[in-house]
Design an enzyme around this catalytic site. Structure first.
Site, PDB file in Angstrom:
ATOM      1  N   VAL A  12       0.478  -1.135  -0.153  1.00 39.98           N
ATOM      2  CA  VAL A  12      -0.152  -0.356  -0.079  1.00 39.98           C
ATOM      3  C   VAL A  12       0.993   1.155   0.313  1.00 39.98           C
ATOM      4  O   VAL A  12       0.593   1.936  -0.698  1.00 39.98           O
ATOM      5  CB  VAL A  12      -1.019  -0.085   1.519  1.00 39.98           C
ATOM      6  CG1 VAL A  12      -1.525   1.684   0.437  1.00 39.98           C
ATOM      7  CG2 VAL A  12      -1.747  -1.433   1.174  1.00 39.98           C
ATOM      8  N   LYS A 100      -5.638  -1.329   9.763  1.00 38.17           N
ATOM      9  CA  LYS A 100      -6.859  -1.413  10.432  1.00 38.17           C
ATOM     10  C   LYS A 100      -7.139  -2.333  11.778  1.00 38.17           C
ATOM     11  O   LYS A 100      -7.877  -2.017  12.987  1.00 38.17           O
ATOM     12  CB  LYS A 100      -8.318  -2.194   9.493  1.00 38.17           C
ATOM     13  CG  LYS A 100      -8.079  -3.798   9.706  1.00 38.17           C
ATOM     14  CD  LYS A 100      -7.891  -4.194   8.277  1.00 38.17           C
ATOM     15  CE  LYS A 100      -6.698  -5.132   7.511  1.00 38.17           C
ATOM     16  NZ  LYS A 100      -6.161  -4.958   5.773  1.00 38.17           N
ATOM     17  N   GLU A 124      -9.694   6.240   6.047  1.00 42.40           N
ATOM     18  CA  GLU A 124     -10.623   6.005   4.675  1.00 42.40           C
ATOM     19  C   GLU A 124     -10.308   4.049   4.351  1.00 42.40           C
ATOM     20  O   GLU A 124     -11.180   3.598   4.295  1.00 42.40           O
ATOM     21  CB  GLU A 124     -10.547   6.670   3.915  1.00 42.40           C
ATOM     22  CG  GLU A 124     -11.446   6.230   2.521  1.00 42.40           C
ATOM     23  CD  GLU A 124     -13.466   6.438   2.893  1.00 42.40           C
ATOM     24  OE1 GLU A 124     -14.024   7.342   3.390  1.00 42.40           O
ATOM     25  OE2 GLU A 124     -14.148   5.440   3.015  1.00 42.40           O
ATOM     26  N   GLY A 129     -11.209  -0.845   1.442  1.00 42.19           N
ATOM     27  CA  GLY A 129      -9.302  -0.755   0.733  1.00 42.19           C
ATOM     28  C   GLY A 129     -10.444   1.050   0.069  1.00 42.19           C
ATOM     29  O   GLY A 129     -10.746   2.151   0.190  1.00 42.19           O
ATOM     30  N   GLY A 182      -1.547 -13.921  -4.930  1.00 44.36           N
ATOM     31  CA  GLY A 182      -0.710 -13.022  -3.909  1.00 44.36           C
ATOM     32  C   GLY A 182      -1.768 -11.969  -3.325  1.00 44.36           C
ATOM     33  O   GLY A 182      -1.299 -11.168  -2.442  1.00 44.36           O
ATOM     34  N   GLU A 185      -1.857 -14.618   2.427  1.00 40.74           N
ATOM     35  CA  GLU A 185      -0.450 -14.443   3.345  1.00 40.74           C
ATOM     36  C   GLU A 185      -0.299 -15.858   2.997  1.00 40.74           C
ATOM     37  O   GLU A 185      -0.840 -16.825   3.405  1.00 40.74           O
ATOM     38  CB  GLU A 185      -0.822 -13.810   4.566  1.00 40.74           C
ATOM     39  CG  GLU A 185      -1.442 -12.340   4.162  1.00 40.74           C
ATOM     40  CD  GLU A 185      -0.097 -11.531   4.558  1.00 40.74           C
ATOM     41  OE1 GLU A 185       0.784 -11.295   4.225  1.00 40.74           O
ATOM     42  OE2 GLU A 185      -0.673 -10.555   3.988  1.00 40.74           O
ATOM     43  N   ASP A 196      -9.795 -10.672  10.067  1.00 39.44           N
ATOM     44  CA  ASP A 196      -9.443  -8.983   9.165  1.00 39.44           C
ATOM     45  C   ASP A 196     -10.708  -8.605   8.250  1.00 39.44           C
ATOM     46  O   ASP A 196     -10.811  -7.026   9.308  1.00 39.44           O
ATOM     47  CB  ASP A 196      -9.047  -9.539   7.495  1.00 39.44           C
ATOM     48  CG  ASP A 196      -8.992  -8.435   6.649  1.00 39.44           C
ATOM     49  OD1 ASP A 196      -7.930  -7.590   6.762  1.00 39.44           O
ATOM     50  OD2 ASP A 196      -9.887  -8.382   6.207  1.00 39.44           O
ATOM     51  N   LYS A 200     -13.015  -5.053  10.252  1.00 35.64           N
ATOM     52  CA  LYS A 200     -13.726  -3.804   9.338  1.00 35.64           C
ATOM     53  C   LYS A 200     -14.830  -3.017   9.702  1.00 35.64           C
ATOM     54  O   LYS A 200     -15.167  -2.302   9.914  1.00 35.64           O
ATOM     55  CB  LYS A 200     -13.125  -4.165   7.419  1.00 35.64           C
ATOM     56  CG  LYS A 200     -11.885  -4.786   7.123  1.00 35.64           C
ATOM     57  CD  LYS A 200     -12.042  -5.055   5.913  1.00 35.64           C
ATOM     58  CE  LYS A 200     -10.367  -5.795   5.649  1.00 35.64           C
ATOM     59  NZ  LYS A 200      -9.759  -5.875   4.390  1.00 35.64           N
ATOM     60  N   GLY A 297      -5.719  -4.644  -2.391  1.00 38.55           N
ATOM     61  CA  GLY A 297      -4.808  -4.150  -3.690  1.00 38.55           C
ATOM     62  C   GLY A 297      -3.673  -3.032  -3.596  1.00 38.55           C
ATOM     63  O   GLY A 297      -4.147  -2.108  -3.151  1.00 38.55           O
TER      64      GLY A 297
HETATM   65  N1  HSE Z   1      -6.516  -8.921   2.987  1.00 44.63           N
HETATM   66  C1  HSE Z   1      -7.360  -8.650   3.274  1.00 44.63           C
HETATM   67  C2  HSE Z   1      -8.471  -8.735   2.433  1.00 44.63           C
HETATM   68  C3  HSE Z   1      -6.192  -7.377   2.441  1.00 44.63           C
HETATM   69  O1  HSE Z   1      -8.371 -10.107   0.996  1.00 44.63           O
HETATM   70  O2  HSE Z   1      -9.338  -8.307   1.990  1.00 44.63           O
HETATM   71  C4  HSE Z   1      -6.649  -5.465   2.541  1.00 44.63           C
HETATM   72  O3  HSE Z   1      -7.893  -5.331   4.534  1.00 44.63           O
END
Ligand code: HSE
Length: 417
Positions: A12, A100, A124, A129, A182, A185, A196, A200, A297
């Site tokens: 990023v 986040k 934001e 994203g 990609g 992880e 994750d 959010k 991304g």
């Molecule tokens: N690993 C997160 C996703 C990245 O796949 O949405 C963006 O926060």
């Protein structure tokens, strides 16, 4: 001159650098303010790359430079990133972050710290994203009582679920594809176990309901146990399986969860595929509002970061402290909530006895329940969808069904109406 430093030149951070390198002149002219990138801080050597003119590995160079008015924090993880945010705010710099973990864990503290120091803390890019969602919730929808949010907030899991269905893959193979592409992880837990998306939805719920929702209170179930056959059963019945991050603001408190659910194909979220994200917000004046786009991304996320930079630069949305920093949400489990449920069962002793299973499905789960039959690829598994019931009723009905039929319940998901 408004000079910017980026802490963290990873995916990023380098995306933000790309945009600032390409667009600073145009943005400066458009907003009649002079902005430019001065540093990209990273522990990795960036000499020989396009970022070399900005590269430093010494944070004291950044913090000691009075020309730096805004610091972009794009490093991952919690502690170091949070410390960088604190230090930047205390030194009178605006902070923009995509992290986040930081926002979900210490966003309230950093917002107050920014206010004390008469600067801004914006994030934001921390949810959705590249999709504009935090600013619309804070401003455009501010007159609404927002009472429900449902979103696909993790691109990696949406990619995996999409590949599983479209290419008839197991979870393990689809995960390997996501890693090769990609998206996932090497340790995919944060994505595939739902953590994750939990952060959010906690961030979006705090803003929407104006009270802090702790991500640790999010009921979280990932997608590891979804098998290809579940997609086949769901599609046959008119649904898609999606990892849904959802919350509701009720009189008794906030319900919040991340879990795979069956989404009817008539619901717009069912059509959100691959790494795309979408957030469906229900507001008292607007009704349904859907925001859709790339939730992850390099450049989509960087675009959201640069949007925050422009906001600071133009003071466009300068506002008082959002209410969620001053009050905490009570997170509850709504025991009265009713839903249909999808159940995958193993039926090893039931070859050709689908009439019995069909009858037992209706008897135990109600007239609106349907037996979906056996899997085309594995005769030993079948599935059903119940009629509406509470979670407690569902457990009891399922136990009766298994007693009557001898079937074993393997996997259960909620069904969105
Ligand atoms: N690993 C997160 C996703 C990245 O796949 O949405 C963006 O926060």
């Amino acid at each position: 001159m408004f000079k910017i430093a980026i802490l963290g030149g990873g995916v990023v951070g380098s995306g933000v650098a790309d945009i600032l390198i390409d667009k600073s002149k145009a943005l400066s002219e458009r907003f009649n303010k002079d902005i430019s990138l001065k540093y990209v801080l990273d522990i990795r050597d960036m000499t020989g790359t396009k970022y070399e003119p900005y590269y430093t590995n010494d944070k004291e160079v950044v913090f000691g430079d009075d020309e730096i008015k805004l610091i972009v924090v794009t490093i991952g993880g919690l502690d170091l990133a949070a410390d960088f945010c604190r230090r930047a705010l205390k030194s009178g710099r605006h902070v923009v972050t995509s992290n986040k973990e930081v926002v979900a864990a210490v966003g309230c503290e950093l917002t107050l710290l920014a206010d004390e120091n008469n600067v801004r803390f914006l994030y934001e890019a921390s949810a959705g994203g590249g999709i504009p969602i935090i600013r619309p919730l804070n401003l455009c929808l501010a007159s609404n009582d927002i009472y429900e949010i449902n979103g696909i907030l993790n691109g990696t899991t949406n990619y995996i679920l999409t590949c599983m269905y479209q290419d008839r893959l197991s979870f393990d193979v689809a995960l390997k594809n996501a890693q090769a592409a990609g998206y996932a992880e090497a340790n995919p837990s944060a994505d595939v176990d739902g953590f994750d998306a939990a952060r959010k939805i906690a961030i979006l719920s705090s803003i929407s309901y104006n009270k802090f929702v702790d991500y640790k209170d999010v009921k979280c179930m990932g997608i590891r146990d979804v098998i290809y056959d579940d997609h086949e059963f769901a599609a046959g019945a008119g649904y898609a399986i999606k990892l849904i991050a959802g919350s509701r603001n009720t009189d008794k408190g906030v319900t919040i969860s991340v879990e795979p659910k069956l989404v009817p194909k008539t619901n717009m979220l069912a059509a959100v595929n691959s790494v795309y994200n979408a957030v469906l917000v229900k507001g008292s004046y607007t009704g349904d509002t859907l925001m859709y786009g790339q939730g992850a991304g390099k450049h989509p996320t960087a675009s959201a970061v640069v949007g925050d930079i422009i906001d600071v630069l133009t003071d466009a949305c300068k506002q008082s402290i959002p209410g969620f920093v001053n009050s905490n949400a009570v997170v509850i489990e709504d025991k009265e909530e009713t839903s249909k449920y999808y159940v995958r069962i193993s039926i090893e002793n039931h070859d050709n006895e689908s009439d019995e299973l069909k009858a037992a499905t209706v008897k135990c789960f109600g007239n609106g329940a349907s037996f979906l039959g056996a899997s085309l690829s594995n005769n030993n598994i079948a599935a059903l969808i119940t009629d509406m019931c509470t979670a407690e009723e569902f457990d009891k009905k399922l136990s009766d069904f298994c007693d009557i039929t001898g079937a074993k319940a393997e996997y259960k998901l909620k069904v969105i109406n």
